[in-house]
Enzyme design. Sequence first.
Site, PDB file in Angstrom:
ATOM      1  CD  GLU A  76      -0.697  -6.019   4.902  1.00 54.41           C
ATOM      2  OE1 GLU A  76       0.006  -7.232   5.173  1.00 54.41           O
ATOM      3  OE2 GLU A  76      -1.186  -5.724   3.844  1.00 54.41           O
ATOM      4  CD  GLU A 135      -4.428  -7.541   1.382  1.00 49.80           C
ATOM      5  OE1 GLU A 135      -4.106  -6.243   1.303  1.00 49.80           O
ATOM      6  OE2 GLU A 135      -5.270  -7.693   2.157  1.00 49.80           O
ATOM      7  CB  ALA A 187      -0.899  -0.023   1.218  1.00 52.65           C
ATOM      8  N   GLY A 227      -0.772  -5.322   0.221  1.00 52.61           N
ATOM      9  CA  GLY A 227      -1.650  -4.878  -0.781  1.00 52.61           C
ATOM     10  C   GLY A 227      -1.324  -5.318  -1.989  1.00 52.61           C
TER      11      GLY A 227
END
Length: 686
Positions: free
Chosen positions: A125, A105, A63, A102
């Site tokens: 994370e 993901e 992210a 992310g």
Amino acid sequence: MNDVVDLATEGAVAVITVNSPPVNALSANVRTGIAEAVQKAGEDAAVKAIVLHCAGRTFIAGADITEFGKPPKGVPLSEVNALLEGSAKPVVAAIHGTALGGGLEVALSCHYRVAVPSAKLGLPEVKLGLVPGAGGTQRLPRLVGVERALEVICFGEPMSAKEAAETGLVDAVTGADSLRADAVAFATRLVAENAPLAKVRDRSEKLAVDRGVFAAFRKANARRFRGFEAPEACIQCVEAAVDKPFDEGLKFERETIMRLIPGVQSRAQRYVFFAERQANKIPDVPDDTPTRKIARVGVIGAGTMGGGISMNFASAGIPVTIVEMKQEALDRGLSVIRKNYENTAKRGRITEADVEARMGRLTGSLDLSALADCDLVIEAVFENMAIKKEVFGKLDAIVKQGAILASNTSYLNVDEIAAATARPEDVIGLHFFSPANVMKLLEIVRGEKTAKDVVATAMKLAKTIGKVGVLVGVCHGFVGNRMLAQRQREANKLILEGAMPWDVDRVLYDFGLPMGPFAMSDLAGLDIGWSRETSKGETPRELLCEMDRRGQKTGAGFYDYDEKRNATPSPITETIILDLAAKKGINRREISDEEILQRCIYPMINEGAKILEEGKAIRASDIDTVWVNGYGWPVYRGGPMFYGDTVGLPEVLRVMQEFEGRHGADFKPSALLEKLVAEGKGFKDL
Ligand code: NAD
């Protein structure tokens, strides 16, 4: 699509390329670009399959954490993932570098994944106090199984491509240099074979586990997770993946991350992440300052510190010459190093060949002149100014010009040491922490005359040997030990006023520190700096040493120890303390846990403020970086200065003033603390 996402076609395959240096983080532009590209490829009748890949050095590395806490912009990641997974044409993620957070993901939302052999895949994370928030906790267990997913998500450590292939996280490992072509070929084959759209969300065969795995995982890692909120939140999300339908699990994951983001722990962990990077910036030493080449290192002293310091360089491939006074001390030092390396090899972290290669980089000598050609010499002899000055005077005459001369002193004045040479600009403090081959912190002590390129070289060297370097100024104990002294003084006072050592230790342990001051003394040895000749029997420590209770190594110190070094509170220590307090006329009283915590921690925060006032640290976050990396300050509390801001500086000041009234000048608030409170500011505003 836009300036960071490109869409091209190769035969029947659409290739979406993300090109957003340096690490293709999922900024709003990247997310929107991918969403548009997937839509466009979906609408193009000639396209039968899609490859998602990245230009530059890595697949999407995570992210964009600079977006946290700001109003959302662009297409949310969850929508991008839903578009990818919902695509009617198979999507293949082509992974190189690090697919993290992310990034992974996104890859999990594709129908297939291929990766180069060097790729790493993970969900880190948890290290920022969070859970993966875009389906990671729901999709990963469906591919790799619940037990492995728990580890990957709760430890935050990445998986290799090889393991990813074995566990089913990736479908194929490609050639090292042919990722794009191999991914397109993989997609073309899918089309030819009319392969199904393999949606991770629809897979449940690996979710059928005995519920006992969660309890067992919690139990096995209780120590590791102590105090942290995020690992438990991660476990609950994986439980939700097992217990709930996919969309409900996703919802639970979303609610969990939304709860964690504004929480103090995640704020602290993200702060620490940035603080460590910030510490590399020295305002008057720009990034492009030339550095000196360090190809050969000399270490003086093969004791506790010299040995550990040498290991850092030998492990990093840099040859080291170690100088001792006597052959016996040298042999002992080298054999301790060998034993340490062999233990690491036994644990499987390095090979036997590595042990020999590292030992091969070490040369012992009893003659300082063996250091003549070193680019850097680190002195780690006894903590005694006269000896250090003598050593530096000799070094000055022996070592080639342009070399850096460093001291590992814990407390002594680096300027005074530098003055023993005719080249004080080449002298710097390199304060390693014990065990020096393990602890991450390196306090880099800048003397009055230290040259800028010497500072720049030391900061760079810290990275080379895997340390976190923090620049500090010359003062007694520098940043870390100077603040520690505040806590030590109060701990010693508290045990005479009414607490017992195990009360103080328990409170600080529960706060999140690895151990309290008395357990730490027992571990280090109570007799450091003590001698029978000068002992006056005036403190519990002196009395314990006089009784040969010198800590763990003698089976007793503040605590009693069994053969396995398990500690129990000692009635002997208790009697010593009670007798001493009576002798000193102290009326012992009940002391609350709150007072213990405040008495130990707030003077440290106050001392940190003085350090800033005096310019001995560049910024409050540097002080926190010292404490997190050198003293085991719990990351989830950010460091003492961050903690001060969390408590609120007006409250810290109020308590300091109250204690000043009751206990005297040790609690005198610093001018900076008073000023910040008057201005309604915190350390974060400096
Ligand atoms: P130590 O006593 O274990 O080792 C010192 C070694 O230096 C001994 O082996 C001694 O023989 C050798 N030595 C002394 N004078 C010498 C000389 N003139 N030439 C060559 N060798 C000589 O001490 P230590 O704990 O390793 O501490 C060394 C330095 O590191 C001190 O300045 C100390 O303050 C600092 N330090 C110690 C720690 C710690 O936790 N032990 C942590 C950080 C810094």
